[in-house]
Design a protein around this motif. Structure first.
Motif, PDB file in Angstrom:
ATOM      1  N   GLU A   1      37.489  42.879  32.678  1.00 41.49           N
ATOM      2  CA  GLU A   1      38.950  42.810  32.631  1.00 41.49           C
ATOM      3  C   GLU A   1      39.567  44.098  32.112  1.00 41.49           C
ATOM      4  OE1 GLU A   1      40.641  39.262  31.072  1.00 41.49           O
ATOM      5  OE2 GLU A   1      39.054  37.984  31.870  1.00 41.49           O
ATOM      6  N   THR A   2      38.773  45.045  31.633  1.00 40.77           N
ATOM      7  CA  THR A   2      39.295  46.328  31.166  1.00 40.77           C
ATOM      8  C   THR A   2      38.441  47.462  31.712  1.00 40.77           C
ATOM      9  OG1 THR A   2      37.933  46.394  29.154  1.00 40.77           O
ATOM     10  CG2 THR A   2      40.075  45.253  29.015  1.00 40.77           C
ATOM     11  N   ILE A   3      39.083  48.601  31.892  1.00 41.85           N
ATOM     12  CA  ILE A   3      38.359  49.766  32.394  1.00 41.85           C
ATOM     13  C   ILE A   3      37.342  50.253  31.370  1.00 41.85           C
ATOM     14  CG2 ILE A   3      40.140  51.351  31.569  1.00 41.85           C
ATOM     15  CD1 ILE A   3      37.959  51.736  34.735  1.00 41.85           C
ATOM     16  N   GLU A   4      37.624  50.052  30.078  1.00 38.09           N
ATOM     17  CA  GLU A   4      36.702  50.513  29.040  1.00 38.09           C
ATOM     18  C   GLU A   4      35.334  49.839  29.163  1.00 38.09           C
ATOM     19  OE1 GLU A   4      39.832  49.673  28.472  1.00 38.09           O
ATOM     20  OE2 GLU A   4      40.640  51.661  27.986  1.00 38.09           O
ATOM     21  N   THR A   5      35.336  48.529  29.417  1.00 40.32           N
ATOM     22  CA  THR A   5      34.049  47.832  29.533  1.00 40.32           C
ATOM     23  C   THR A   5      33.311  48.221  30.811  1.00 40.32           C
ATOM     24  OG1 THR A   5      35.205  45.931  30.508  1.00 40.32           O
ATOM     25  CG2 THR A   5      34.785  45.874  28.136  1.00 40.32           C
TER      26      THR A   5
ATOM     27  N   ASN B   1      39.563  41.860  42.151  1.00 38.24           N
ATOM     28  CA  ASN B   1      40.290  40.592  42.290  1.00 38.24           C
ATOM     29  C   ASN B   1      41.681  40.713  41.678  1.00 38.24           C
ATOM     30  OD1 ASN B   1      41.217  38.001  42.476  1.00 38.24           O
ATOM     31  ND2 ASN B   1      39.538  37.052  41.349  1.00 38.24           N
ATOM     32  N   ASN B   2      42.670  40.920  42.563  1.00 37.20           N
ATOM     33  CA  ASN B   2      44.063  40.909  42.114  1.00 37.20           C
ATOM     34  C   ASN B   2      44.765  39.628  42.556  1.00 37.20           C
ATOM     35  OD1 ASN B   2      44.772  41.352  44.875  1.00 37.20           O
ATOM     36  ND2 ASN B   2      44.640  43.565  44.567  1.00 37.20           N
ATOM     37  N   ASP B   3      43.956  38.621  42.908  1.00 38.58           N
ATOM     38  CA  ASP B   3      44.451  37.301  43.312  1.00 38.58           C
ATOM     39  C   ASP B   3      45.460  37.395  44.447  1.00 38.58           C
ATOM     40  OD1 ASP B   3      44.457  34.539  43.290  1.00 38.58           O
ATOM     41  OD2 ASP B   3      46.034  34.389  41.775  1.00 38.58           O
ATOM     42  N   GLY B   4      45.023  38.038  45.544  1.00 41.41           N
ATOM     43  CA  GLY B   4      45.902  38.086  46.715  1.00 41.41           C
ATOM     44  C   GLY B   4      45.752  39.371  47.497  1.00 41.41           C
ATOM     45  N   GLY B   5      46.729  39.605  48.363  1.00 40.87           N
ATOM     46  CA  GLY B   5      46.727  40.784  49.226  1.00 40.87           C
ATOM     47  C   GLY B   5      47.451  41.940  48.575  1.00 40.87           C
ATOM     48  N   GLY B   6      46.743  42.756  47.818  1.00 37.85           N
ATOM     49  CA  GLY B   6      47.362  43.816  47.040  1.00 37.85           C
ATOM     50  C   GLY B   6      48.068  44.870  47.863  1.00 37.85           C
ATOM     51  N   ILE B   7      47.584  45.127  49.089  1.00 34.76           N
ATOM     52  CA  ILE B   7      48.179  46.204  49.872  1.00 34.76           C
ATOM     53  C   ILE B   7      49.629  45.909  50.260  1.00 34.76           C
ATOM     54  CG2 ILE B   7      47.439  45.346  52.139  1.00 34.76           C
ATOM     55  CD1 ILE B   7      46.866  48.306  52.849  1.00 34.76           C
ATOM     56  N   PHE B   8      49.988  44.615  50.355  1.00 33.33           N
ATOM     57  CA  PHE B   8      51.347  44.273  50.769  1.00 33.33           C
ATOM     58  C   PHE B   8      52.379  44.691  49.730  1.00 33.33           C
ATOM     59  CE2 PHE B   8      48.805  41.339  53.352  1.00 33.33           C
ATOM     60  CZ  PHE B   8      49.335  41.612  54.605  1.00 33.33           C
ATOM     61  N   SER B   9      51.958  44.863  48.502  1.00 32.80           N
ATOM     62  CA  SER B   9      52.886  45.329  47.469  1.00 32.80           C
ATOM     63  C   SER B   9      53.372  46.741  47.747  1.00 32.80           C
ATOM     64  CB  SER B   9      52.210  45.283  46.091  1.00 32.80           C
ATOM     65  OG  SER B   9      51.878  43.960  45.738  1.00 32.80           O
TER      66      SER B   9
END
Length: 560
Positions: free
Chosen positions: A514-518, A467-475
């Motif tokens: 929310e973190t890669i560590e968890t 979940n990046n709150d939107g269309g991440g590929i357009f970036s």
């Protein structure tokens, strides 16, 4: 019992029996009134498995997942009217993916067509742009010859069955008008037949004389896309004997073999500045995911050979010099007649780049916190017993770049490459396999209705929701800089949705990371239905991906 009821019963029981005889074992039914005769016939058949899904759009994608999981044709059934129109996206995807979706649409009788009767639209040939075969059946009528109708059913199913298997595979549409009363005679179940016929098989061979000369050249490449789960052992055998590098798309299922000739990092290498000067390319299966590879295939002057086991080959990204309609195993088995050529130095250059790229990627992942880090960690959690279904847009591209050591099978809807119906397809697959779904937030939102099939049928599924709150590929596209003032509204499209509520609505358990560590230390469940939501940032994702491309550019010091 009226003559009409017996005629109707004979019609639908014969139709269902013929579908079973030609290999249909599962039917996804979206309930409605006009489909009553056929729905009851399907339920009454002793060996057919039925699935009930009230949303036609999701139901059709669920059926696609069943096909991917079982490698059999699957039928879908709906009532008359706009219900059928909701099948269109999945039919289009099935067409481009060469999947044998059998579309059964119930219809009003002919006398109610075109006069404004309720729930009566023009369903004749309504999917003609996407189906391999279509037929509008006559109606069961006690006043007409039953022999004619029953022979028509048997003949049409026999004709349609050529699209169930082999190189001709694709969706078909059978439109079935029914008059009231709609309930068949359940005292006549002996009319249901569960015998198997010999399934048709189609195979075309071709002479290889025209490519013998080109195959003697040194710089040859094998590029393998989605193989629709055909056997691939002859590709590996040929590549081993002839020192041929294989650029293997994750959907080819070749990467999990960890063969020394298989190259997995080609997309990242191209993005980092690799230049290739090949003599010839053997393209096998469907087009690969990598945009960079497809751009190179379009631009190169190398001789291109296309091998696909279907009669409508995918010419994209460039029309090949020669095309063979045959299985990959048959093609490479015939190539064994061609003498070997010294290519050891050519192969070793590819292997050296692959090894160096692996080192750079693993070094990058030690500190990465973007979506690629989560995807790489997910791949580490999967085993050869797992199937990973990957949504389009960014997830499939990250899997393409990072599928290095994983042994799981990879699946995706790469016919039309859409984000619709992804959840439904994955759940359909999960009825036959142990499936984990990797999906973005917009694709998840688009098919939340599809979650219902897991709830209703106790289908196990792990969903990894990025979940990046939107269309991440357009970036990653030019719009990010060229239309900056409009970007967030038109392309970023944030929704701000809390997906925990959707998970709980459909009886999925829910965990948020929310973190890669968890996430690294989280274990994926092997039973039940679960949503693991991972919160990421689009701008950070773009920046860290660009750092990865830059890191790999350090090893690009040769032109192959």
């Amino acid at each position: 019992m009226s003559n009409h009821t017996d005629a109707l019963t004979k019609q639908v029981f014969t139709l269902v029996s013929e579908l079973y005889a030609y290999g249909i074992r599962e039917v996804v039914i979206s309930p409605g009134s006009r489909s009553t005769p056929l729905a009851i016939a399907i339920e009454a058949h002793p060996k057919l498995k039925s699935w009930i899904h009230p949303d036609e759009r999701s139901a059709a994608f669920f059926a696609m997942g069943l096909m991917k999981g079982s490698e059999r044709p699957v039928a879908i059934l709906c009532t008359s009217g706009t219900a059928a129109a909701n099948y269109t996206p999945a039919i289009a995807e099935s067409d481009l993916s060469h999947l044998p979706l059998v579309v059964l649409t119930s219809d009003r009788p002919h006398e109610l067509r075109g006069i404004g009767a309720p729930q009566a639209i023009n369903q004749t040939n309504m999917f003609e742009n996407y189906v391999q075969y279509q037929f509008d059946f006559p109606i069961a009528d006690a006043d007409e010859s039953q022999d004619y109708l029953l022979n028509t059913i048997k003949f049409q199913i026999q004709k349609a069955s050529q699209y169930f298997y082999g190189p001709h595979r694709g969706p078909i549409h059978l439109n079935l008008p029914f008059r009231e009363p709609l309930t068949p005679n359940l005292e006549k179940v002996e009319w249901l037949n569960s015998d198997n016929k010999i399934l048709p098989h189609y195979q075309k061979t071709a002479s290889l004389n025209e490519i013998k000369t080109i195959m003697q050249k040194r710089k040859g490449l094998i590029v393998v896309g989605d193989m629709q789960h055909q056997d691939v052992d002859q590709i590996l055998t040929y590549a081993t004997i002839h020192d041929m590098p294989i650029l293997a798309d994750p959907l080819s299922q070749l990467r999990k073999e960890h063969h020394p000739n298989v190259v997995t990092t080609y997309d990242l290498l191209y993005r980092s500045g690799l230049s290739i000067n090949a003599d010839f390319i053997i393209r096998v299966g469907k087009p690969v995911i990598s945009k960079k590879v497809n751009q190179w295939l379009k631009a190169t002057e190398a001789f291109q050979i296309l091998v696909q086991n279907n009669d409508q080959p995918d010419a994209f990204p460039k029309v090949p010099h020669v095309s063979y309609e045959m299985s990959a195993n048959d093609f490479f088995r015939q190539l064994s007649e061609i003498p070997t050529v010294e290519r050891k130095n050519w192969l070793e250059k590819w292997q050296s780049l692959e090894k160096q790229a692996h080192i750079k990627i693993k070094d990058y992942l030690r500190t990465a916190t973007d979506e690629s880090a989560f995807v790489a960690n997910l791949l580490d959690k999967l085993t050869k017993e797992d199937a990973l279904f990957v949504s389009n847009s960014m997830p499939i591209r990250d899997v393409d770049n990072l599928f290095i050591d994983c042994e799981a099978e990879i699946y995706a809807n790469r016919g039309a490459n859409g984000i619709d119906g992804v959840i439904s397809t994955a759940i359909g697959m999960a009825a036959h396999k142990r499936v984990t779904l990797l999906i973005g937030d917009l694709a998840f939102y688009h098919d939340m209705n599809g979650l219902l099939m897991s709830k209703l049928n106790d289908i196990n599924l792990n969903i990894i929701l990025l979940n990046n709150d939107g269309g991440g590929i357009f970036s990653f596209l030019p719009q990010k800089s060229s239309a900056d003032i409009y970007f967030e509204r038109l392309f970023g499209t944030p929704t701000g949705l809390n997906f925990e509520h959707a998970a709980l609505l459909y009886d999925f358990s829910y965990r948020r990371f929310e973190t890669i560590e968890t996430f690294k230390y989280a274990e994926l469940s092997k039973l039940g239905a679960h949503v693991y939501e991972i919160i990421t940032n689009r701008d950070e994702n773009l920046s860290q991906h660009q750092n990865l491309y830059l890191k790999l550019s350090d090893i690009i010091d040769v032109t192959l």
